[in-house]
Scaffold this active site. Structure first.
Site, PDB file in Angstrom:
ATOM      1  CG  ASP A   3     -19.700 -47.342 -14.301  1.00 15.98           C
ATOM      2  OD1 ASP A   3     -18.516 -47.104 -13.814  1.00 15.98           O
ATOM      3  OD2 ASP A   3     -20.371 -46.720 -15.398  1.00 15.98           O
ATOM      4  CG  HIS A  52     -12.246 -49.287  -6.711  1.00 18.08           C
ATOM      5  ND1 HIS A  52     -13.210 -49.236  -7.668  1.00 18.08           N
ATOM      6  CD2 HIS A  52     -11.170 -48.200  -7.082  1.00 18.08           C
ATOM      7  CE1 HIS A  52     -12.652 -48.427  -8.620  1.00 18.08           C
ATOM      8  NE2 HIS A  52     -11.731 -47.919  -8.400  1.00 18.08           N
ATOM      9  CG  LEU A  54     -23.317 -68.352  -8.827  1.00 23.26           C
ATOM     10  CD1 LEU A  54     -24.321 -67.791  -9.945  1.00 23.26           C
ATOM     11  CD2 LEU A  54     -23.418 -67.111  -7.851  1.00 23.26           C
TER      12      LEU A  54
HETATM   13  C1  FPP Z   1     -16.475 -49.096 -11.711  1.00 26.94           C
HETATM   14  O1  FPP Z   1     -16.267 -48.171 -10.990  1.00 26.94           O
HETATM   15  C2  FPP Z   1     -15.650 -50.451 -11.252  1.00 26.94           C
HETATM   16  C3  FPP Z   1     -14.475 -50.924 -11.553  1.00 26.94           C
HETATM   17  C4  FPP Z   1     -13.567 -50.337 -12.697  1.00 26.94           C
HETATM   18  C5  FPP Z   1     -13.808 -52.219 -10.840  1.00 26.94           C
HETATM   19  C6  FPP Z   1     -14.773 -52.902 -10.153  1.00 26.94           C
HETATM   20  C7  FPP Z   1     -14.057 -53.520  -9.144  1.00 26.94           C
HETATM   21  C8  FPP Z   1     -14.518 -53.961  -7.892  1.00 26.94           C
HETATM   22  C9  FPP Z   1     -15.940 -53.831  -7.402  1.00 26.94           C
HETATM   23  C10 FPP Z   1     -13.668 -54.411  -6.940  1.00 26.94           C
HETATM   24  C11 FPP Z   1     -12.769 -55.773  -7.307  1.00 26.94           C
HETATM   25  C12 FPP Z   1     -13.743 -56.924  -7.757  1.00 26.94           C
HETATM   26  C13 FPP Z   1     -13.713 -58.188  -7.357  1.00 26.94           C
HETATM   27  C14 FPP Z   1     -14.409 -59.169  -8.106  1.00 26.94           C
HETATM   28  C15 FPP Z   1     -13.141 -58.306  -6.132  1.00 26.94           C
HETATM   29  P1  FPP Z   1     -15.417 -46.765 -11.475  1.00 26.94           P
HETATM   30  O2  FPP Z   1     -14.130 -46.786 -10.956  1.00 26.94           O
HETATM   31  O3  FPP Z   1     -15.459 -47.096 -13.092  1.00 26.94           O
HETATM   32  O4  FPP Z   1     -16.456 -45.667 -10.861  1.00 26.94           O
HETATM   33  P2  FPP Z   1     -16.631 -44.281 -11.822  1.00 26.94           P
HETATM   34  O5  FPP Z   1     -17.271 -44.558 -13.260  1.00 26.94           O
HETATM   35  O6  FPP Z   1     -17.441 -43.619 -10.994  1.00 26.94           O
HETATM   36  O7  FPP Z   1     -15.124 -43.726 -11.652  1.00 26.94           O
END
Ligand code: FPP
Length: 248
Positions: free
Chosen positions: A29, A46, A140
């Site tokens: 997150d 991201h 893994l």
């Molecule tokens: C949370 O940050 C993250 C996500 C919703 C997506 C996680 C995705 C990635 C790390 C990239 C793709 C993953 C892979 C496995 C290739 P948020 O957007 O909720 O952040 P915020 O809470 O600050 O708005």
């Protein structure tokens, strides 16, 4: 050579390698907030989050963790603006494609849980290709939760169990913990020992609700793009200081 920071021992040095958790699950997150705090847009957050995905996968493999589950896209994430959903899907496709050779080189098996039928066709194809290509790896297991939510998973399990009861495969009295477990998308995966959530929110957000019954929880204020190897090792070290009693 031991990894030292300014002459101090690192969390990695402090970890007891004979009793690392078997399965670590992570709610990644804070990508958006991390980017906004730096004056960039969420997509950049991201993208930097993908660097953390790579680092943490490597970190987990280095200390012989057997299963690492990452909450990459929740059922609720489909409600985000279309431009962000598209960017996340694209990032997912690109990352899976570019990282598959490295997964193979490092003996990592890719797995996926969630309602994969909702993913765009291209994402499903690339994902399936990578799942097939890495299926024989024995190091893994990296499990991506994609279009996943626990309530979806449990509802689905209930439907399938009801169907089996209605066709007489087993009776209602034969339904037990183990049978429910076998109907979850995680049926071949042991329950997590440790669940990490980054970015300071103290909630589970519909993730592995059945599976975390006895899981140790670890919350850190560090945003996901800033969560790198030492942060991960710190969480594992913290876990090792706890006593697990499983309600006994
Ligand atoms: C949370 O940050 C993250 C996500 C919703 C997506 C996680 C995705 C990635 C790390 C990239 C793709 C993953 C892979 C496995 C290739 P948020 O957007 O909720 O952040 P915020 O809470 O600050 O708005």
């Amino acid at each position: 050579m031991k990894n030292k920071v300014q002459g101090m021992s690192t969390y990695k040095d402090k970890i007891d390698l004979t009793r690392v958790p078997t399965h670590i699950a992570i709610i990644m997150d804070g990508n958006g907030r991390w980017a906004k705090e730096r004056g960039f847009d969420r997509i950049w957050g991201h993208q930097q989050g993908v660097v953390s995905v790579r680092e943490i996968t490597e970190a987990a493999a280095e200390i012989n963790i057997k299963y690492l589950t990452l909450y990459a896209f929740s059922t609720e994430n489909w409600e985000r603006p279309q431009s962000e959903v598209d960017a996340l899907m694209e990032l997912l496709i690109d990352t899976i494609e570019s990282e598959t050779p490295s997964l193979n080189k490092n003996n990592v098996r890719l797995m996926a849980i969630g309602d994969l039928s909702r993913l765009p066709k291209k994402a499903t194809e690339k994902l399936q290709h990578s799942l097939d290509q890495t299926s024989k790896n024995s190091g893994l297991s990296l499990i991506l939760a994609l279009s996943y939510s626990s309530r979806w998973e449990i509802t689905n399990a209930l439907k399938n169990i009801c169907k089996d009861v209605s066709t007489g495969k087993y009776g209602i009295d034969e339904i037990n913990d183990e049978l429910v477990r076998e109907h979850l998308t995680t049926k071949s995966i042991p329950d997590p020992d440790l669940l990490i959530r980054t970015s300071g929110e103290l909630r589970i957000s519909n993730f592995l609700l059945w599976q975390i019954a006895y899981t140790e929880l670890y919350f850190t204020s560090t945003h996901w793009p800033a969560f790198r190897k030492e942060s991960f090792y710190e969480a594992v070290y913290d876990f090792q200081q706890r006593e697990r009693r499983y309600g006994k």
